[in-house]
Design a protein around this motif. Structure first.
Motif, short mmCIF file in Angstrom:
data_model
loop_
_atom_site.label_atom_id
_atom_site.label_comp_id
_atom_site.label_asym_id
_atom_site.label_seq_id
_atom_site.Cartn_x
_atom_site.Cartn_y
_atom_site.Cartn_z
N PHE A 31 29.02 34.00 40.76
CA PHE A 31 29.71 35.26 41.01
C PHE A 31 28.77 36.21 41.73
O PHE A 31 27.57 36.26 41.42
CB PHE A 31 30.14 35.91 39.69
CG PHE A 31 31.12 35.11 38.88
CD1 PHE A 31 32.48 35.40 38.92
CD2 PHE A 31 30.69 34.07 38.07
CE1 PHE A 31 33.38 34.67 38.17
CE2 PHE A 31 31.58 33.33 37.31
CZ PHE A 31 32.93 33.63 37.35
N ARG A 85 33.04 38.79 41.97
CA ARG A 85 33.88 37.85 42.71
C ARG A 85 33.27 36.46 42.68
O ARG A 85 32.07 36.30 42.97
CB ARG A 85 34.05 38.34 44.15
CG ARG A 85 34.96 37.47 45.01
CD ARG A 85 35.12 38.10 46.39
NE ARG A 85 33.86 38.17 47.09
CZ ARG A 85 33.42 37.26 47.95
NH1 ARG A 85 34.17 36.19 48.21
NH2 ARG A 85 32.26 37.41 48.56
N ALA A 86 34.06 35.47 42.33
CA ALA A 86 33.58 34.08 42.33
C ALA A 86 33.38 33.63 43.77
O ALA A 86 34.30 33.69 44.59
CB ALA A 86 34.57 33.18 41.62
N THR A 95 41.12 33.12 42.72
CA THR A 95 39.88 33.17 43.49
C THR A 95 40.15 32.64 44.89
O THR A 95 41.23 32.12 45.18
CB THR A 95 38.77 32.31 42.83
OG1 THR A 95 39.11 30.90 42.98
CG2 THR A 95 38.63 32.63 41.35
N ARG A 144 41.86 28.81 39.78
CA ARG A 144 42.05 30.03 39.02
C ARG A 144 41.11 29.98 37.81
O ARG A 144 40.96 28.94 37.18
CB ARG A 144 43.50 30.16 38.55
CG ARG A 144 44.47 30.37 39.71
CD ARG A 144 45.88 30.64 39.21
NE ARG A 144 45.98 31.87 38.43
CZ ARG A 144 46.18 33.07 38.97
NH1 ARG A 144 46.28 33.22 40.28
NH2 ARG A 144 46.26 34.14 38.20
#
Length: 367
Positions: A182, A187-188, A210, A215
């Protein structure tokens, strides 16, 4: 809420139905449906929690709270909220419930009134619940808070019973640790194939989208968020759809000059150290009973256990009998098969009948 006798009858009926639930998802569903007849609410969140870290885990049931993004925002607020209404603070409070009127306008808020409760057995929290009322409804009253508080311990005990080992073994070719990276905003940004495999084994539930084609379940997102908060433990155990246990643990990295770096989340099969608390709590084993059970799994005899722990063989046998009663087995072999079917603790076969310090001989197996 009705007369006192009627309220007691509804509580008794509700707990009887909960006792018949075969898994946690069913427990949440039937309890929520019946609770709505006593305590009016418009939306709800029910979630199991890791009994050691308090983080949410599977299963999670969300009713009328919007999509996965709204649910993610709800749990982000929970992780970052430092107020006394946070579940982690409620878990340590004398009362198991609290309510408040929201004044913000976040999209996840189904209403201005929220009742929160922790499902607590002893010192451990096994689940959390939030009930929401839309704007314009009356606040939750003292009688309603008291009713929900009365459900805390019995529902927690039922959740605890579902955490017992399922009697399945890990496949010998199970993949290694999965990694999810992340960025500083949460955010991934990358994921390996092992993580994709593990994520596919998680139960269905609220998740966040993502750009990676996967997900992420809310319990994964929450663990990653937790890692960004100094002093917090970002570790949660999750039961997979095939009955195994995985552990998710996250760590925040730092860059040059101490600047905030990415967060790395690891998903891997649960090891002995990860499952000790789960096994002990699920069967209500004392710390000493768990210690003796682990030594039995390693193949030690009564005399050897006594010598290792500096207690008498008679005391060891008393503890073992107590463990047998709690786990509902009648032999050491049954005990090891019941508790350690997933190879949480390695077992070894004793071939050298070495006398213990208290004079017990190896090879003879007694309770």
């Amino acid at each position: 809420m009705g007369s006192p006798s009627g309220v007691r009858r509804r509580r008794t009926d509700m707990l009887a139905v909960a006792e018949r639930a075969e898994h946690a998802e069913e427990l949440f569903a039937v309890t929520s449906a019946r609770l709505r007849r006593v305590v009016t609410f418009d939306a709800a969140v029910w979630s199991a929690t890791d009994p050691e870290t308090g983080l949410v885990t599977a299963p999670m049931r969300v009713e009328n709270l919007g999509g996965g993004e709204h649910c993610a925002a709800y749990w982000e607020s929970e992780v970052l909220d430092e107020g006394p209404f946070a579940f982690r603070d409620l878990a340590r409070a004398e009362a198991a419930v609290a309510s408040r009127r929201h004044r913000g306008h976040r999209p996840w808020q189904a209403g201005n009134e929220e009742l929160r409760a922790v499902l607590r057995a002893g010192r451990r929290t096994w689940g959390v619940v939030s009930l929401f009322r839309d704007r314009g409804r009356a606040p939750f009253g003292p009688g309603e808070l008291e009713f929900v508080a009365g459900l805390s311990a019995p529902l927690a005990a039922r959740l605890r019973s579902f955490a017992r080992p399922a009697g399945v073994r890990q496949a010998p070719d199970a993949p290694g640790p999965g990694l999810v990276l992340f960025d500083g905003s949460g955010r991934a940004t990358s994921v390996n194939e092992e993580a994709r495999h593990h994520l596919a084994r998680f139960p269905t539930g609220p998740s966040a989208d993502t750009e990676l084609g996967v997900r992420l379940p809310i319990w994964v997102v929450t663990a990653a968020l937790q890692a960004r908060v100094p002093g917090r433990t970002a570790r949660v155990r999750v039961r997979t759809i095939d009955g195994h246990w995985l552990v998710c643990h996250a760590s925040a990295m730092s860059g040059p000059g101490g600047a905030a770096g990415p967060t790395v989340l690891v998903i891997e099969p649960a090891a002995a150290s990860d499952m000790a608390v789960i096994v002990a709590e699920a069967y209500e084993l004392s710390p000493r009973e768990l210690e003796i059970t682990q030594l039995i799994a390693l193949g030690l005899t009564t005399g050897e256990i006594a010598g290792r722990l500096f207690i008498s063989p008679h005391t060891v046998r008393d503890h073992v009998k107590a463990v047998f009663a709690k786990v509902r087995v009648s032999s050491r072999g049954e005990l090891v098969a019941r508790l350690f079917a997933e190879n949480f603790w390695p077992r070894r076969v004793r071939t050298d009948p070495t006398p213990s310090r208290t004079g017990g001989q190896g090879g003879r197996r007694r309770p």
